[in-house]
Design a protein around this motif. Sequence first.
Motif, mmCIF file in Angstrom:
data_model
loop_
_atom_site.group_PDB
_atom_site.id
_atom_site.type_symbol
_atom_site.label_atom_id
_atom_site.label_comp_id
_atom_site.label_asym_id
_atom_site.label_seq_id
_atom_site.Cartn_x
_atom_site.Cartn_y
_atom_site.Cartn_z
ATOM 1 N N LEU A 1 -34.236 40.153 8.886
ATOM 2 C CA LEU A 1 -34.433 41.191 7.950
ATOM 3 C C LEU A 1 -34.077 40.455 7.010
ATOM 4 N N ARG A 2 -32.528 39.860 6.451
ATOM 5 C CA ARG A 2 -32.263 39.615 4.983
ATOM 6 C C ARG A 2 -33.606 39.071 4.262
ATOM 7 N N SER A 3 -34.149 38.808 4.808
ATOM 8 C CA SER A 3 -35.885 37.997 4.091
ATOM 9 C C SER A 3 -36.652 38.977 3.138
ATOM 10 N N CYS A 4 -36.239 40.446 3.651
ATOM 11 C CA CYS A 4 -36.933 41.557 2.795
ATOM 12 C C CYS A 4 -36.330 42.400 2.016
ATOM 13 N N SER A 5 -34.898 42.625 2.990
ATOM 14 C CA SER A 5 -33.856 43.350 2.805
ATOM 15 C C SER A 5 -32.984 42.977 1.520
ATOM 16 N N PRO B 1 -34.280 46.723 -1.770
ATOM 17 C CA PRO B 1 -34.145 45.509 -1.535
ATOM 18 C C PRO B 1 -33.090 45.506 -2.282
ATOM 19 N N ALA B 2 -32.150 44.756 -1.823
ATOM 20 C CA ALA B 2 -30.203 45.196 -2.357
ATOM 21 C C ALA B 2 -30.593 43.652 -3.341
ATOM 22 N N ASP B 3 -31.025 43.088 -4.381
ATOM 23 C CA ASP B 3 -31.245 42.209 -5.138
ATOM 24 C C ASP B 3 -29.209 41.494 -5.509
ATOM 25 N N THR B 4 -29.319 40.330 -5.959
ATOM 26 C CA THR B 4 -28.521 39.985 -7.283
ATOM 27 C C THR B 4 -28.378 39.695 -8.663
ATOM 28 N N PRO B 5 -27.628 39.600 -9.093
ATOM 29 C CA PRO B 5 -27.396 39.029 -10.465
ATOM 30 C C PRO B 5 -28.626 38.375 -10.766
ATOM 31 N N GLN B 6 -28.485 36.776 -9.875
ATOM 32 C CA GLN B 6 -28.910 35.518 -10.309
ATOM 33 C C GLN B 6 -30.371 35.743 -9.550
ATOM 34 N N LYS B 7 -30.775 36.786 -9.035
ATOM 35 C CA LYS B 7 -32.228 37.104 -8.911
ATOM 36 C C LYS B 7 -32.751 38.177 -8.911
ATOM 37 N N PRO B 8 -32.596 38.879 -9.982
ATOM 38 C CA PRO B 8 -32.893 40.954 -9.803
ATOM 39 C C PRO B 8 -34.462 41.170 -9.964
ATOM 40 N N ILE B 9 -34.537 42.698 -9.155
ATOM 41 C CA ILE B 9 -35.573 42.073 -8.915
ATOM 42 C C ILE B 9 -36.399 43.159 -9.652
ATOM 43 N N LEU C 1 -41.590 45.744 -0.753
ATOM 44 C CA LEU C 1 -40.393 44.830 0.307
ATOM 45 C C LEU C 1 -39.283 45.341 1.030
ATOM 46 N N LYS C 2 -39.212 47.291 0.045
ATOM 47 C CA LYS C 2 -38.311 47.926 1.516
ATOM 48 C C LYS C 2 -39.299 48.893 2.882
ATOM 49 N N VAL C 3 -40.767 48.507 2.926
ATOM 50 C CA VAL C 3 -41.632 48.861 4.080
ATOM 51 C C VAL C 3 -41.452 47.850 4.438
ATOM 52 N N LYS C 4 -41.747 46.407 4.004
ATOM 53 C CA LYS C 4 -41.554 45.279 5.129
ATOM 54 C C LYS C 4 -39.854 45.752 6.463
ATOM 55 N N SER C 5 -39.141 45.628 5.049
ATOM 56 C CA SER C 5 -37.739 46.062 6.048
ATOM 57 C C SER C 5 -37.688 47.266 6.891
ATOM 58 N N LEU C 6 -38.599 47.764 6.607
ATOM 59 C CA LEU C 6 -38.238 49.267 7.701
ATOM 60 C C LEU C 6 -39.378 48.806 8.929
ATOM 61 N N VAL C 7 -40.365 48.236 8.632
ATOM 62 C CA VAL C 7 -41.384 47.425 9.870
ATOM 63 C C VAL C 7 -40.512 46.531 10.746
ATOM 64 N N ILE C 8 -40.343 45.527 9.931
ATOM 65 C CA ILE C 8 -38.580 45.245 10.388
ATOM 66 C C ILE C 8 -38.003 45.706 11.589
ATOM 67 N N CYS D 1 -25.561 44.203 11.300
ATOM 68 C CA CYS D 1 -24.129 43.378 10.253
ATOM 69 C C CYS D 1 -25.462 43.478 8.640
ATOM 70 N N GLN D 2 -26.002 42.986 9.012
ATOM 71 C CA GLN D 2 -27.524 43.339 7.929
ATOM 72 C C GLN D 2 -27.728 44.469 6.861
ATOM 73 N N CYS D 3 -27.652 45.354 7.542
ATOM 74 C CA CYS D 3 -28.057 46.423 6.833
ATOM 75 C C CYS D 3 -26.516 47.140 5.952
ATOM 76 N N PHE D 4 -25.743 46.598 7.071
ATOM 77 C CA PHE D 4 -24.123 47.000 6.402
ATOM 78 C C PHE D 4 -23.964 46.097 4.636
ATOM 79 N N SER D 5 -25.063 44.598 5.165
ATOM 80 C CA SER D 5 -24.708 44.021 3.580
ATOM 81 C C SER D 5 -25.262 44.244 2.455
ATOM 82 N N ILE D 6 -26.441 45.061 2.633
ATOM 83 C CA ILE D 6 -26.974 45.936 1.616
ATOM 84 C C ILE D 6 -25.978 47.493 0.815
#
Length: 207
Positions: free
Chosen positions: A66-70, A126-134, A143-150, A181-186
């Motif tokens: 899930l993290r690979s997309c979200s 998708p929740a990004d980071t300053p090092q790799k912004p989307i 990425l949002k659609v893929k996360s929902l599909v997963i 856990c993954q959904c909480f992390s975003i």
Amino acid sequence: MEKCIGKILGVYKNQLELDEGQEAILRYSLHLIMSMFLGYFLALVLAKALGIFSYVLIIMLTISILRSCSGGAHCESMWNCAIFSMIVANALGFLTKMVVPTKEIILSAIVFVFLFGLWSISKYAPADTPQKPITSIEKIKKLKVKSLVILLVWCFFNVGYYLLFNKVHGIMLASSLGILCQCFSITKIGYKLWQQSDILLNKILRK
């Protein structure tokens, strides 16, 4: 680790013409990959010792897929990420082992996690980071659609297993905790928790 990443970057530089932005993204991606492998190694070694290997493996695989997309929160250093992953995955694995997997508990967990996942992914992924912004709107939508599909596939398999065999399994709870856990992390609270955990681990490791 840094020397290894430097050597890999050197190989890419010799073969490809990378600008500073591409090099920064590649360096960050290599950090994520190596911290993931390090996290898996530490978590699974501890899980084997605690007798919860299968639960922890399912939890970590669920989170990784899930993290690979979200996306989601990360600790700043590779070791902090690995240690935090080890602690969280084994804590969830131990919780899975302690809970008696009744139909009521498992199905309630699946429904709750599914609804929470729909909300958090729709709002934050998708929740990004300053090092790799989307920055691409098209990529964000994909990425949002893929996360929902997963999330939907995970729910389908769990509910399908129950309907087909009329029983539940501890693995279903483990995967539910991994998704949770993954959904909480975003979420914003998830980012704050990861940040505070990063600060705490830095203090402990310095000592």
